[in-house]
Structures are given as C-alpha cells and as structure tokens.
Design an enzyme around this catalytic site. Structure first.
Site, short mmCIF file in Angstrom:
data_model
loop_
_atom_site.label_atom_id
_atom_site.label_comp_id
_atom_site.label_asym_id
_atom_site.label_seq_id
_atom_site.Cartn_x
_atom_site.Cartn_y
_atom_site.Cartn_z
N THR A 33 0.84 -1.20 0.00
CA THR A 33 0.00 0.00 0.00
C THR A 33 0.88 1.25 0.00
O THR A 33 2.10 1.19 0.13
CB THR A 33 -0.95 0.03 1.22
OG1 THR A 33 -0.18 0.15 2.41
CG2 THR A 33 -1.81 -1.22 1.29
N GLU A 57 6.42 12.89 -8.24
CA GLU A 57 4.97 12.90 -8.04
C GLU A 57 4.43 14.30 -8.35
O GLU A 57 5.19 15.27 -8.39
CB GLU A 57 4.66 12.61 -6.56
CG GLU A 57 5.16 11.29 -6.05
CD GLU A 57 4.34 10.12 -6.55
OE1 GLU A 57 3.15 10.31 -6.82
OE2 GLU A 57 4.92 9.03 -6.69
N LYS A 61 13.93 6.30 4.49
CA LYS A 61 14.84 5.23 4.07
C LYS A 61 16.04 5.09 5.01
O LYS A 61 16.45 3.97 5.33
CB LYS A 61 15.32 5.49 2.63
CG LYS A 61 14.22 5.22 1.61
CD LYS A 61 14.65 5.62 0.23
CE LYS A 61 13.59 5.21 -0.79
NZ LYS A 61 13.83 5.83 -2.10
N1 LIG Z 1 6.71 2.22 -7.49
C1 LIG Z 1 7.95 1.92 -7.13
O1 LIG Z 1 8.84 1.79 -7.99
C2 LIG Z 1 8.32 1.68 -5.68
C3 LIG Z 1 9.67 1.52 -5.33
C4 LIG Z 1 10.01 1.22 -4.00
C5 LIG Z 1 9.01 1.15 -3.04
N2 LIG Z 1 7.70 1.37 -3.40
C6 LIG Z 1 6.66 1.29 -2.36
O2 LIG Z 1 5.79 0.22 -2.67
C7 LIG Z 1 4.46 0.54 -2.24
C8 LIG Z 1 3.51 0.41 -3.44
O3 LIG Z 1 3.93 1.32 -4.45
P1 LIG Z 1 3.08 1.51 -5.78
O4 LIG Z 1 3.90 2.32 -6.70
O5 LIG Z 1 2.54 0.19 -6.22
O6 LIG Z 1 1.86 2.41 -5.21
P2 LIG Z 1 0.47 2.69 -5.94
O7 LIG Z 1 0.59 2.48 -7.41
O8 LIG Z 1 0.01 4.02 -5.44
O9 LIG Z 1 -0.50 1.54 -5.38
C9 LIG Z 1 -0.88 1.49 -4.04
C10 LIG Z 1 -1.92 0.41 -3.89
O10 LIG Z 1 -2.24 0.31 -2.50
C11 LIG Z 1 -3.65 0.40 -2.34
N3 LIG Z 1 -3.93 0.98 -1.04
C12 LIG Z 1 -3.53 2.16 -0.55
N4 LIG Z 1 -3.98 2.32 0.70
C13 LIG Z 1 -4.69 1.22 1.01
C14 LIG Z 1 -5.43 0.79 2.14
N5 LIG Z 1 -5.51 1.55 3.22
N6 LIG Z 1 -6.03 -0.42 2.09
C15 LIG Z 1 -5.95 -1.20 0.99
N7 LIG Z 1 -5.29 -0.84 -0.13
C16 LIG Z 1 -4.66 0.36 -0.11
C17 LIG Z 1 -4.11 1.27 -3.49
O11 LIG Z 1 -5.49 1.11 -3.70
P3 LIG Z 1 -6.32 2.25 -4.50
O12 LIG Z 1 -5.74 2.30 -5.89
O13 LIG Z 1 -7.70 1.77 -4.45
O14 LIG Z 1 -6.08 3.53 -3.74
C18 LIG Z 1 -3.25 0.71 -4.61
O15 LIG Z 1 -3.78 -0.51 -5.06
C19 LIG Z 1 4.51 1.97 -1.69
O16 LIG Z 1 4.59 1.94 -0.30
C20 LIG Z 1 5.78 2.54 -2.30
O17 LIG Z 1 6.36 3.55 -1.51
C21 LIG Z 1 7.34 1.62 -4.69
#
Ligand SMILES: NC(=O)c1ccc[n+]([C@@H]2O[C@H](COP(=O)([O-])OP(=O)(O)OC[C@H]3O[C@@H](n4cnc5c(N)ncnc54)[C@H](OP(=O)(O)O)[C@@H]3O)[C@@H](O)[C@H]2O)c1
Length: 347
Positions: free
Chosen positions: A98, A211, A226
């Site tokens: 999330t 973002e 981090k």
């Molecule tokens: N993207 C990267 O390259 C990257 C790299 C390193 C770490 N991360 C970490 O990995 C995690 C996921 O990243 P992401 O890029 O996949 O984020 P994202 O695209 O914003 O997706 C987040 C997901 O979490 C769901 N979510 C958020 N709050 C929730 C809750 N309270 N209950 C249930 N579901 C919830 C969202 O649902 P909805 O769409 O319905 O809101 C969405 O499906 C984050 O913590 C991010 O910091 C990401």
C-alpha cells in the site's frame, strides 16, 4: 510445494509483481518446485478479490487494465477491508504494497501486525512500517515464528538487507551513508546544468520521476524514511522519519550548485546514520562532495548506499536508474528466501 499469497495493494508494484509471477511461472515450478497461487487481493477503492482456488492473474491484470476496477472480475469480487481479507483467507504469505504514509506508517503497520498474528509471513515494499515500527514488528514476527522481509523498501530490488544478513554475517555496521532519493538527486543534477529548481522539478514530473506533489522527496522526507529503515535494521537505531535531523533541497539555487562546481564539488542530498555516544544519529542534508566520494558519479535517478563495517571496511552499492520491475523483483526474492526458510524449518 503450493504457496498461497494475499496481496494488499495492487498498484504499480502489485501489478508488476503479478506479471512477474506469470512470466516466471515455469521457472518457479521447474527450478524451485513452487506453485504460487494468489488467493486474495485487497485495494482501497478498486474493490477486493478472493478465490480459494487461486485467482486467474492474467484476467485480474486484464480487468485492471480495461476497467481500472477489480470489481469487474466477477466471481470472487468483494467489498471487504484488508483485515477482513486476512481473516477470511488461508494464505501463507501476505504481501503489503500500500501507499506510504510518512506521518505514521499506518495502516500498513496494522496490516502487517494482523497478518503476523494470523500466522502469515509478511513481505512489504512500503518503508513506512519498517521506518516507524521495525523493532515491534520484528519481535512480533519472531514470537509468531514468522518471517518479515522488506528488501524493496530502500533501493528497490538492489540487495542490501539480504547482503548484510547473508554475506556480511558477523560484521558490525558502524556507519551508513547514502544517496537515497532519486527525485531530489535528479533535480540537483539538472540544477547543476543551470536549470532553476522549478524547471528541474517540472522536468522530473514530465519524465514520470516526481509525483504531482514532490514535497515528500524535495523536503527530504523520503530519504529520512529510508535512512530510518537502514539504521533500524542494520544498526538497531530505533529511528523514525520524524527523529531524523532533516533539511531538503528546496533552499538551494542553481548558483549554489555552480559555485560548488567552480570549486570542483557537487551538491548531493546525503542521508547518514552514525553511531555516537548518545546512540545512533540519523540525518538528511545537502552536502558538497568532492571527486573522491563514492557518490560522485551517482547522478540522475540513480542511488547508492555505503555500509561502513568493522570487518569488511566500506562497501558501496550502486543502483542505476531503477524501474518498478526491480521493486517487484524485491518481493519475489523475499518470497524465495521465505520459502527457503520454510523448507529448512518444516516439522
Ligand atoms: N513504485 C515503485 O517503484 C516503488 C519503489 C520502492 C518502493 N515502493 C513502495 O511500494 C508501495 C507500493 O507502491 P506503488 O507504486 O505500487 O503504489 P500505488 O501504485 O500508489 O498503489 C498502491 C496500492 O495500494 C492500495 N492501497 C492504498 N492504501 C490502502 C489501504 N488503506 N487499504 C488497501 N489498499 C490500499 C491502493 O489502492 P487504490 O488504488 O484503491 O487507492 C493501490 O492498489 C509503496 O509503499 C511505495 O512507496 C514503490
């Protein structure tokens, strides 16, 4: 071995992880004897899915791509909270993906605690829970005889924690230094070429690096989270993002960077964790580096971390221009380590 997963969060990382499971399905079966089934997926606003037989991941991805809403999957579609999903599903591993909450690490901390108490191993790429509650979550995992893994939290799939745990056994980490935030590093690189902060941020947004609200990165919060994760796990620091001495890059001007360049230096946002007599001190601030620094060539969206150890000296790990695939890979590599552990600990 059949391994059953539940996913909380199905955004960029969750979907890339699902594609990776499909792509590596044959390899996982033939090389690892692993048949991975995803039993459940929960999101915040796009519905949740459950199937005791395992979801058809190709169809889930297709539904997400076409409708942007999992409820169109049909059978197995539900409106339940992540905790209800954990209660109702019989998964071996919960994968928490999330969104980061920089103020508290919630609700991910609750998701992880609940899954551990429900006898599920946990993998997360969300730095919030490890930055705010590592000690508590790790001791809960130990008391439940479950594993908690988080390789993707700091440098995507680049191995830091696995390296420290497996290859640096017996080494004490004395100091950690890193360039840990790709947006601010990209912005500083652009500004050193003469661009204003605003223009550099717009360019980062145009390329999909920053973002819409880049303040979390530019004010140093992401790097603070981090360095807290690194310091908590590798130095037992008990840090948290709000305990990090922090200043970001927004007060810098292109003149500051060109003045540094005239002296043969580069300005970078450096995160540090250092052992002092009063405990481990964590900080994030812009620093002038000279060309002997291992971070000299870490430009653009690349990042790097140096572990200063007692027995292995300084080890610097460099990650060049990461993509979401690396973070999804972190989840897969954590999963394989959990399977290895499960096989060694089978009754
Ligand atoms: N993207 C990267 O390259 C990257 C790299 C390193 C770490 N991360 C970490 O990995 C995690 C996921 O990243 P992401 O890029 O996949 O984020 P994202 O695209 O914003 O997706 C987040 C997901 O979490 C769901 N979510 C958020 N709050 C929730 C809750 N309270 N209950 C249930 N579901 C919830 C969202 O649902 P909805 O769409 O319905 O809101 C969405 O499906 C984050 O913590 C991010 O910091 C990401």
């Amino acid at each position: 071995m059949i391994l059953r997963l539940a996913l909380i969060g199905f955004g960029n990382v969750g979907q890339e992880f699902a594609r990776m499971l499909l792509r590596k399905r044959e390899w996982l079966l033939s090389s690892k004897g692993l048949d991975i089934e995803v039993l459940a997926i929960a999101t915040r606003s796009k519905g949740s899915l459950m199937s005791e037989r395992g979801l058809d991941l190709a169809r889930v991805l297709e539904v997400e791509k076409t409708h942007g809403d999992l409820r169109h999957y049909g059978e197995g579609s539900l409106d339940i909270t992540p905790l209800e999903m954990i209660d109702r599903c019989d998964a071996d591993v919960m994968v928490e993906l999330t969104t980061l909450d920089i103020g508290s690490g919630q609700p991910a901390i609750d998701h992880i605690s609940y899954a551990l108490r429900s006898k599920m191993h946990v993998i997360t790429a969300n730095k919030g829970p490890i930055a705010f509650a590592y000690d508590r979550l790790e001791s809960l995992a130990k008391s439940m005889n479950m594993k908690l893994r988080f390789e993707g939290t700091v440098m995507d799939g680049t191995p830091i924690f696995n390296l420290a745990e497996k290859a640096l056994q017996g080494c004490e980490v004395i100091r950690i230094e890193g360039i840990l935030n790709s947006t601010s590093n990209f912005v500083l690189t652009e500004m050193s070429g003469g661009r204003s902060l605003d223009d550099a941020v717009k360019e980062a947004q145009r390329r999909g690096i920053a973002e819409a609200d880049p303040s979390l990165d530019l004010d140093g919060w992401d790097a603070a989270a981090k360095i807290s994760v690194l310091a908590n796990v590798l130095m037992g620091a008990g840090s948290a993002p709000d305990k990090v001495v922090r200043s970001g890059v927004t007060n810098l001007s292109p003149d500051d960077l060109t003045a540094a360049a005239r002296e043969g230096k580069k300005v970078k946002l450096v995160a540090r964790a250092e052992r002092t007599e009063s405990g481990v001190v964590t900080s994030v601030s812009p620093e002038r580096l000279n060309c002997t620094s291992p971070f000299w060539s870490v430009d653009g969206t690349s990042s790097a971390v140096t572990l200063v150890t007692d027995l292995m000296g300084n080890i610097t790990i460099l990650e060049i221009d990461p993509e979401v695939t690396q973070t999804a890979y972190a989840v897969l590599s954590d999963l394989l380590l959990i399977v290895e552990w499960m096989r060694c600990n089978e009754p």
